[in-house]
Design a protein around this motif. Structure first.
Motif, PDB file in Angstrom:
ATOM      1  N   ARG A  89       0.833  -1.195   0.000  1.00 29.15           N
ATOM      2  CA  ARG A  89       0.000   0.000   0.000  1.00 29.15           C
ATOM      3  C   ARG A  89       0.870   1.247   0.000  1.00 29.15           C
ATOM      4  NH1 ARG A  89      -1.099   3.969   2.645  1.00 29.15           N
ATOM      5  NH2 ARG A  89       0.104   3.342   4.477  1.00 29.15           N
ATOM      6  N   HIS A  90       1.913   1.251   0.828  1.00 30.81           N
ATOM      7  CA  HIS A  90       2.796   2.411   0.914  1.00 30.81           C
ATOM      8  C   HIS A  90       3.505   2.660  -0.422  1.00 30.81           C
ATOM      9  CE1 HIS A  90       5.457   5.344   2.765  1.00 30.81           C
ATOM     10  NE2 HIS A  90       6.445   4.776   2.088  1.00 30.81           N
ATOM     11  N   ILE A  91       4.027   1.621  -1.025  1.00 33.09           N
ATOM     12  CA  ILE A  91       4.742   1.773  -2.295  1.00 33.09           C
ATOM     13  C   ILE A  91       3.801   2.246  -3.394  1.00 33.09           C
ATOM     14  CG2 ILE A  91       5.925   0.487  -4.140  1.00 33.09           C
ATOM     15  CD1 ILE A  91       7.255  -1.161  -1.856  1.00 33.09           C
ATOM     16  N   GLU A  92       2.624   1.644  -3.486  1.00 38.06           N
ATOM     17  CA  GLU A  92       1.683   2.031  -4.534  1.00 38.06           C
ATOM     18  C   GLU A  92       1.145   3.443  -4.337  1.00 38.06           C
ATOM     19  OE1 GLU A  92      -1.123  -1.195  -4.488  1.00 38.06           O
ATOM     20  OE2 GLU A  92       0.090  -2.377  -5.886  1.00 38.06           O
ATOM     21  N   THR A  93       1.032   3.885  -3.093  1.00 40.07           N
ATOM     22  CA  THR A  93       0.533   5.229  -2.803  1.00 40.07           C
ATOM     23  C   THR A  93       1.593   6.294  -3.039  1.00 40.07           C
ATOM     24  OG1 THR A  93      -0.982   4.335  -1.152  1.00 40.07           O
ATOM     25  CG2 THR A  93      -0.503   6.682  -1.015  1.00 40.07           C
ATOM     26  N   ASN A  94       2.840   5.989  -2.702  1.00 39.95           N
ATOM     27  CA  ASN A  94       3.891   7.002  -2.701  1.00 39.95           C
ATOM     28  C   ASN A  94       4.891   6.891  -3.842  1.00 39.95           C
ATOM     29  OD1 ASN A  94       3.152   8.319  -0.143  1.00 39.95           O
ATOM     30  ND2 ASN A  94       3.587   6.307   0.694  1.00 39.95           N
ATOM     31  N   SER A  95       4.661   5.980  -4.776  1.00 43.04           N
ATOM     32  CA  SER A  95       5.591   5.794  -5.889  1.00 43.04           C
ATOM     33  C   SER A  95       4.829   5.730  -7.200  1.00 43.04           C
ATOM     34  CB  SER A  95       6.375   4.492  -5.716  1.00 43.04           C
ATOM     35  OG  SER A  95       7.047   4.463  -4.492  1.00 43.04           O
ATOM     36  N   GLU A  96       5.558   5.954  -8.271  1.00 41.60           N
ATOM     37  CA  GLU A  96       4.969   5.901  -9.616  1.00 41.60           C
ATOM     38  C   GLU A  96       5.335   4.573 -10.273  1.00 41.60           C
ATOM     39  OE1 GLU A  96       5.491   8.047 -13.951  1.00 41.60           O
ATOM     40  OE2 GLU A  96       6.247   9.071 -12.175  1.00 41.60           O
ATOM     41  N   TYR A  97       4.329   3.867 -10.783  1.00 41.60           N
ATOM     42  CA  TYR A  97       4.573   2.620 -11.500  1.00 41.60           C
ATOM     43  C   TYR A  97       5.003   2.964 -12.923  1.00 41.60           C
ATOM     44  CZ  TYR A  97       3.849  -1.845 -13.778  1.00 41.60           C
ATOM     45  OH  TYR A  97       4.027  -2.997 -14.502  1.00 41.60           O
ATOM     46  N   VAL A  98       6.214   2.542 -13.309  1.00 43.40           N
ATOM     47  CA  VAL A  98       6.731   2.846 -14.646  1.00 43.40           C
ATOM     48  C   VAL A  98       6.830   1.598 -15.519  1.00 43.40           C
ATOM     49  CG1 VAL A  98       7.928   4.947 -13.945  1.00 43.40           C
ATOM     50  CG2 VAL A  98       9.125   2.748 -13.826  1.00 43.40           C
ATOM     51  N   GLY A  99       6.364   0.469 -15.022  1.00 44.41           N
ATOM     52  CA  GLY A  99       6.313  -0.760 -15.802  1.00 44.41           C
ATOM     53  C   GLY A  99       7.668  -1.203 -16.323  1.00 44.41           C
ATOM     54  N   GLY A 100       7.699  -1.565 -17.610  1.00 46.20           N
ATOM     55  CA  GLY A 100       8.913  -2.045 -18.243  1.00 46.20           C
ATOM     56  C   GLY A 100       9.947  -0.969 -18.488  1.00 46.20           C
ATOM     57  N   ASN A 101       9.598   0.287 -18.248  1.00 47.29           N
ATOM     58  CA  ASN A 101      10.549   1.392 -18.419  1.00 47.29           C
ATOM     59  C   ASN A 101      11.382   1.638 -17.170  1.00 47.29           C
ATOM     60  OD1 ASN A 101       9.552   1.892 -20.986  1.00 47.29           O
ATOM     61  ND2 ASN A 101       7.971   3.268 -20.208  1.00 47.29           N
ATOM     62  N   PHE A 102      11.301   0.724 -16.192  1.00 46.59           N
ATOM     63  CA  PHE A 102      11.975   0.943 -14.910  1.00 46.59           C
ATOM     64  C   PHE A 102      13.470   1.206 -15.072  1.00 46.59           C
ATOM     65  CE2 PHE A 102      14.331  -0.539 -11.228  1.00 46.59           C
ATOM     66  CZ  PHE A 102      13.787   0.262 -10.248  1.00 46.59           C
ATOM     67  N   VAL A 103      14.158   0.384 -15.851  1.00 47.81           N
ATOM     68  CA  VAL A 103      15.615   0.504 -15.982  1.00 47.81           C
ATOM     69  C   VAL A 103      15.992   1.852 -16.581  1.00 47.81           C
ATOM     70  CG1 VAL A 103      17.665  -0.458 -17.111  1.00 47.81           C
ATOM     71  CG2 VAL A 103      15.954  -1.987 -16.113  1.00 47.81           C
ATOM     72  N   SER A 104      15.330   2.249 -17.667  1.00 44.17           N
ATOM     73  CA  SER A 104      15.681   3.525 -18.305  1.00 44.17           C
ATOM     74  C   SER A 104      15.313   4.706 -17.411  1.00 44.17           C
ATOM     75  CB  SER A 104      15.010   3.646 -19.677  1.00 44.17           C
ATOM     76  OG  SER A 104      13.610   3.583 -19.555  1.00 44.17           O
ATOM     77  N   ARG A 117      12.478  10.809  -8.205  1.00 44.55           N
ATOM     78  CA  ARG A 117      11.181  10.500  -7.609  1.00 44.55           C
ATOM     79  C   ARG A 117      11.161   9.009  -7.279  1.00 44.55           C
ATOM     80  NH1 ARG A 117      10.895  10.148 -13.012  1.00 44.55           N
ATOM     81  NH2 ARG A 117       9.379   8.784 -14.013  1.00 44.55           N
ATOM     82  N   SER A 118      10.217   8.605  -6.476  1.00 47.47           N
ATOM     83  CA  SER A 118      10.078   7.187  -6.133  1.00 47.47           C
ATOM     84  C   SER A 118       9.354   6.483  -7.266  1.00 47.47           C
ATOM     85  CB  SER A 118       9.278   7.015  -4.845  1.00 47.47           C
ATOM     86  OG  SER A 118       9.987   7.559  -3.759  1.00 47.47           O
ATOM     87  N   ILE A 119       9.982   5.426  -7.787  1.00 47.70           N
ATOM     88  CA  ILE A 119       9.366   4.655  -8.864  1.00 47.70           C
ATOM     89  C   ILE A 119       9.457   3.172  -8.538  1.00 47.70           C
ATOM     90  CG2 ILE A 119       9.870   6.363 -10.666  1.00 47.70           C
ATOM     91  CD1 ILE A 119      12.181   4.503 -11.587  1.00 47.70           C
ATOM     92  N   TYR A 120       8.590   2.398  -9.158  1.00 47.68           N
ATOM     93  CA  TYR A 120       8.712   0.952  -9.136  1.00 47.68           C
ATOM     94  C   TYR A 120       8.234   0.436 -10.476  1.00 47.68           C
ATOM     95  CZ  TYR A 120       3.664   0.423  -8.133  1.00 47.68           C
ATOM     96  OH  TYR A 120       2.302   0.456  -8.177  1.00 47.68           O
ATOM     97  N   GLY A 121       8.728  -0.727 -10.838  1.00 47.74           N
ATOM     98  CA  GLY A 121       8.382  -1.292 -12.133  1.00 47.74           C
ATOM     99  C   GLY A 121       9.001  -2.666 -12.292  1.00 47.74           C
ATOM    100  N   GLU A 122       9.318  -2.990 -13.520  1.00 45.78           N
ATOM    101  CA  GLU A 122       9.802  -4.329 -13.816  1.00 45.78           C
ATOM    102  C   GLU A 122      11.151  -4.266 -14.512  1.00 45.78           C
ATOM    103  OE1 GLU A 122       6.565  -6.524 -15.749  1.00 45.78           O
ATOM    104  OE2 GLU A 122       5.270  -4.963 -14.915  1.00 45.78           O
ATOM    105  N   ALA A 123      12.011  -5.214 -14.146  1.00 37.75           N
ATOM    106  CA  ALA A 123      13.329  -5.321 -14.763  1.00 37.75           C
ATOM    107  C   ALA A 123      13.745  -6.783 -14.734  1.00 37.75           C
ATOM    108  CB  ALA A 123      14.356  -4.476 -14.023  1.00 37.75           C
ATOM    109  N   LYS A 124      14.490  -7.186 -15.721  1.00 40.02           N
ATOM    110  CA  LYS A 124      15.044  -8.536 -15.736  1.00 40.02           C
ATOM    111  C   LYS A 124      16.167  -8.578 -14.694  1.00 40.02           C
ATOM    112  CE  LYS A 124      13.927  -9.310 -20.530  1.00 40.02           C
ATOM    113  NZ  LYS A 124      14.413  -9.421 -21.897  1.00 40.02           N
ATOM    114  N   PRO A 125      16.426  -9.747 -14.112  1.00 40.81           N
ATOM    115  CA  PRO A 125      17.478  -9.826 -13.080  1.00 40.81           C
ATOM    116  C   PRO A 125      18.829  -9.288 -13.554  1.00 40.81           C
ATOM    117  CG  PRO A 125      16.187 -11.845 -13.096  1.00 40.81           C
ATOM    118  CD  PRO A 125      15.729 -11.021 -14.270  1.00 40.81           C
ATOM    119  N   GLU A 126      19.216  -9.592 -14.781  1.00 42.43           N
ATOM    120  CA  GLU A 126      20.512  -9.108 -15.267  1.00 42.43           C
ATOM    121  C   GLU A 126      20.521  -7.590 -15.427  1.00 42.43           C
ATOM    122  OE1 GLU A 126      18.125 -10.685 -18.768  1.00 42.43           O
ATOM    123  OE2 GLU A 126      18.739 -11.520 -16.857  1.00 42.43           O
ATOM    124  N   GLU A 127      19.370  -6.994 -15.769  1.00 41.08           N
ATOM    125  CA  GLU A 127      19.285  -5.530 -15.859  1.00 41.08           C
ATOM    126  C   GLU A 127      19.412  -4.899 -14.474  1.00 41.08           C
ATOM    127  OE1 GLU A 127      16.299  -4.971 -19.689  1.00 41.08           O
ATOM    128  OE2 GLU A 127      15.427  -5.283 -17.702  1.00 41.08           O
TER     129      GLU A 127
END
Length: 150
Positions: A89-104, A117-127
């Protein structure tokens, strides 16, 4: 594979899978089992019932009766589940979901190309490892984004 309902001396309940009953006994004797909530090594098997499949008709009726709405969150059952739900809940409320663009996005913020800013998203382990190697702090989250869950 066999799944056991387990509990610790602090009365925390949890489940775990084992190759067979002997594998569970060997790990218990070796002291390699512990409670994931408090770390207590005094673990015991709880009462279990065999998994019996209901008839198709009964299964369909149960599914209709118990169908939760997508908006209704699942009830947290343990202290660990409550803590994870609060973290989500805290992460979803206080961060922006950037999906597959997380690494860039993380790299652009680190290099000063975009405001931090606070972001969360998806990245491959090697990335993610590459980001860490480059001094960019990232950490895996113990949940999938809501868009990815059923």
């Amino acid at each position: 594979m066999i799944r056991y309902a387990l509990s610790c001396a602090q009365d925390h309940s949890f489940e775990s899978w084992f190759q067979n009953a002997d594998a569970f006994d060997a790990l218990l004797r070796a002291g390699q089992l512990s409670c994931p909530i408090c770390g207590d090594a005094k673990v015991s098997k709880g009462l279990m019932a065999p998994a019996v499949s209901p008839s198709r008709r009964a299964e369909a009726a149960k599914a209709r009766a118990e169908a939760p709405s997508e908006a209704a969150p699942l009830a947290a059952q343990s202290e660990l589940e409550k803590a994870l739900a609060e973290m989500r809940r805290h992460i979803e409320t206080n961060s922006e979901y950037v999906g597959g663009n997380f690494v860039s996005e993380a790299r652009a913020m680190h290099e000063g190309e975009t405001p931090g800013r606070s972001i969360y998203g998806e990245a491959k382990p090697e990335e993610a490892r590459k980001l860490l190697d480059d001094g960019i702090a990232v950490t895996p989250l113990p949940f999938l984004p809501r868009r990815k869950t059923n």
